[in-house]
Design a protein around this motif. Structure first.
Motif, PDB file in Angstrom:
ATOM      1  N   UNK A  40       0.848  -1.184   0.000  1.00  0.00           N
ATOM      2  CA  UNK A  40       0.000   0.000   0.000  1.00  0.00           C
ATOM      3  C   UNK A  40       0.884   1.234   0.000  1.00  0.00           C
ATOM      4  N   UNK A  41       0.485   2.242  -0.759  1.00  0.00           N
ATOM      5  CA  UNK A  41       1.243   3.498  -0.807  1.00  0.00           C
ATOM      6  C   UNK A  41       0.291   4.655  -0.683  1.00  0.00           C
ATOM      7  N   UNK A  42       0.713   5.683   0.021  1.00  0.00           N
ATOM      8  CA  UNK A  42      -0.051   6.916   0.095  1.00  0.00           C
ATOM      9  C   UNK A  42       0.662   7.976  -0.706  1.00  0.00           C
ATOM     10  N   UNK A  43      -0.086   8.686  -1.519  1.00  0.00           N
ATOM     11  CA  UNK A  43       0.528   9.729  -2.345  1.00  0.00           C
ATOM     12  C   UNK A  43       0.924  10.915  -1.503  1.00  0.00           C
ATOM     13  N   UNK A  44       2.098  11.512  -1.749  1.00  0.00           N
ATOM     14  CA  UNK A  44       2.466  12.752  -1.083  1.00  0.00           C
ATOM     15  C   UNK A  44       1.458  13.833  -1.427  1.00  0.00           C
ATOM     16  N   UNK A  45       1.168  14.704  -0.486  1.00  0.00           N
ATOM     17  CA  UNK A  45       0.185  15.756  -0.727  1.00  0.00           C
ATOM     18  C   UNK A  45       0.769  16.852  -1.601  1.00  0.00           C
ATOM     19  N   UNK A  46      -0.070  17.372  -2.477  1.00  0.00           N
ATOM     20  CA  UNK A  46       0.311  18.528  -3.273  1.00  0.00           C
ATOM     21  C   UNK A  46       0.167  19.768  -2.411  1.00  0.00           C
ATOM     22  N   UNK A  47       0.616  20.953  -2.871  1.00  0.00           N
ATOM     23  CA  UNK A  47       0.488  22.157  -2.064  1.00  0.00           C
ATOM     24  C   UNK A  47      -0.938  22.439  -1.620  1.00  0.00           C
ATOM     25  N   UNK A  48      -1.939  21.972  -2.379  1.00  0.00           N
ATOM     26  CA  UNK A  48      -3.326  22.209  -1.991  1.00  0.00           C
ATOM     27  C   UNK A  48      -3.799  21.219  -0.946  1.00  0.00           C
ATOM     28  N   UNK A  49      -2.955  20.204  -0.642  1.00  0.00           N
ATOM     29  CA  UNK A  49      -3.309  19.219   0.365  1.00  0.00           C
ATOM     30  C   UNK A  49      -3.928  17.970  -0.212  1.00  0.00           C
ATOM     31  N   UNK A  50      -4.071  17.888  -1.527  1.00  0.00           N
ATOM     32  CA  UNK A  50      -4.647  16.706  -2.151  1.00  0.00           C
ATOM     33  C   UNK A  50      -3.569  16.001  -2.957  1.00  0.00           C
ATOM     34  N   UNK A  51      -3.695  14.667  -3.093  1.00  0.00           N
ATOM     35  CA  UNK A  51      -2.660  13.933  -3.833  1.00  0.00           C
ATOM     36  C   UNK A  51      -2.550  14.421  -5.263  1.00  0.00           C
ATOM     37  N   UNK A  52      -1.303  14.587  -5.737  1.00  0.00           N
ATOM     38  CA  UNK A  52      -1.090  15.003  -7.114  1.00  0.00           C
ATOM     39  C   UNK A  52      -1.418  13.883  -8.070  1.00  0.00           C
ATOM     40  N   UNK A  53      -1.864  14.210  -9.272  1.00  0.00           N
ATOM     41  CA  UNK A  53      -2.261  13.203 -10.241  1.00  0.00           C
ATOM     42  C   UNK A  53      -1.083  12.364 -10.700  1.00  0.00           C
ATOM     43  N   UNK A  54       0.113  12.933 -10.666  1.00  0.00           N
ATOM     44  CA  UNK A  54       1.285  12.189 -11.129  1.00  0.00           C
ATOM     45  C   UNK A  54       1.777  11.195 -10.085  1.00  0.00           C
ATOM     46  N   UNK A  55       1.275  11.322  -8.846  1.00  0.00           N
ATOM     47  CA  UNK A  55       1.760  10.467  -7.786  1.00  0.00           C
ATOM     48  C   UNK A  55       1.094   9.100  -7.848  1.00  0.00           C
ATOM     49  N   UNK A  56       1.863   8.048  -7.585  1.00  0.00           N
ATOM     50  CA  UNK A  56       1.307   6.713  -7.495  1.00  0.00           C
ATOM     51  C   UNK A  56       0.531   6.592  -6.186  1.00  0.00           C
ATOM     52  N   UNK A  57      -0.665   6.062  -6.247  1.00  0.00           N
ATOM     53  CA  UNK A  57      -1.487   5.931  -5.045  1.00  0.00           C
ATOM     54  C   UNK A  57      -2.039   4.524  -4.959  1.00  0.00           C
ATOM     55  N   UNK A  58      -2.411   4.133  -3.736  1.00  0.00           N
ATOM     56  CA  UNK A  58      -3.057   2.850  -3.551  1.00  0.00           C
ATOM     57  C   UNK A  58      -2.099   1.679  -3.666  1.00  0.00           C
ATOM     58  N   UNK A  59      -2.644   0.470  -3.902  1.00  0.00           N
ATOM     59  CA  UNK A  59      -1.822  -0.729  -3.933  1.00  0.00           C
ATOM     60  C   UNK A  59      -0.844  -0.726  -5.109  1.00  0.00           C
ATOM     61  N   UNK A  60       0.350  -1.246  -4.863  1.00  0.00           N
ATOM     62  CA  UNK A  60       1.329  -1.438  -5.925  1.00  0.00           C
ATOM     63  C   UNK A  60       2.049  -2.744  -5.645  1.00  0.00           C
TER      64      UNK A  60
END
Length: 210
Positions: free
Chosen positions: A42-62
């Motif tokens: 499981x991975x959590x995406x780093x937060x973008x400056x707005x506090x939401x995960x960036x679209x380029x970040x890998x999220x969820x199971x890998x």
């Protein structure tokens, strides 16, 4: 009267026992969870400056295939960029120059994206192979030979080498499509298959007329 006095005590003892039983069950509720064999993570995406995960970040199971894909594709893309930079001042054909620009535009951002994934997954950028032995990778001599030619000779050699290089990237991306799990990595693999297969076809057409 005596029976009335004992009932509250028995009720209190039962309540305490029930509470202890519930606490014991709750402490083990999460045991046994996770993915079998440790292949999925499981991975959590780093937060973008707005506090939401960036679209380029890998999220969820890998899984390990996602990690291998990113670790291998970074040096593979980097060599394609090195080849494209050699075209500056050497390439003559307009279609070759246009493809060079497309390669630079696509692959540099993809390298940055894959580095972000690996950081989020807590994995190193390099798997230790630095691209050696991967499908389509050019040798040091190949790169020197490419740098030594100009004009139409460069265009032909560039097209020949880039066809082989792109074919290797497509193979790696198809492996990711079969074995990977991360949604962002699977999407990038699909993009690589689509765009680089199209560029292989165009490079072959260029070779036919050079």
């Amino acid at each position: 009267m005596r029976a009335y006095d004992k009932n509250p005590a028995r009720g209190l003892v039962a309540a305490v026992a029930a509470g202890l039983l519930l606490a014991a069950c709750g402490s083990g509720a999460g045991s046994g969870s996770g993915h079998p064999g440790g292949a999925d993570h499981e991975a959590s995406a780093p937060a973008s400056p707005s506090g939401t995960p960036g679209r380029a970040h890998a999220t969820g199971p890998f899984n390990d295939a996602d990690v291998t894909f990113a670790q291998g594709m970074i040096p593979h893309h980097q060599q394609a960029l090195d080849m494209a930079r050699l075209a500056d001042g050497r390439a003559e054909d307009a279609d070759v120059r246009r493809l060079v620009a497309a390669i630079k535009q696509a692959q540099d951002p993809e390298i940055r994206t894959m580095r972000t994934w690996l950081t989020g997954w807590g994995r190193p950028e390099s798997a230790g192979h630095a691209g050696h032995g991967m499908a389509g990778m050019m040798s040091e001599q190949d790169m020197k030979d490419l740098a030594a030619v100009r004009g139409r000779a460069f265009d032909r050699r560039f097209a020949e080498l880039m066809i082989a290089h792109h074919d290797g990237a497509v193979q790696m991306a198809r492996t990711e499509q079969r074995e990977g799990r991360d949604e962002a990595a699977l999407k990038l693999a699909g993009d690589v298959v689509r765009t680089q297969s199209a560029e292989i076809s165009e490079l072959r057409r260029i070779l036919e007329r050079l």
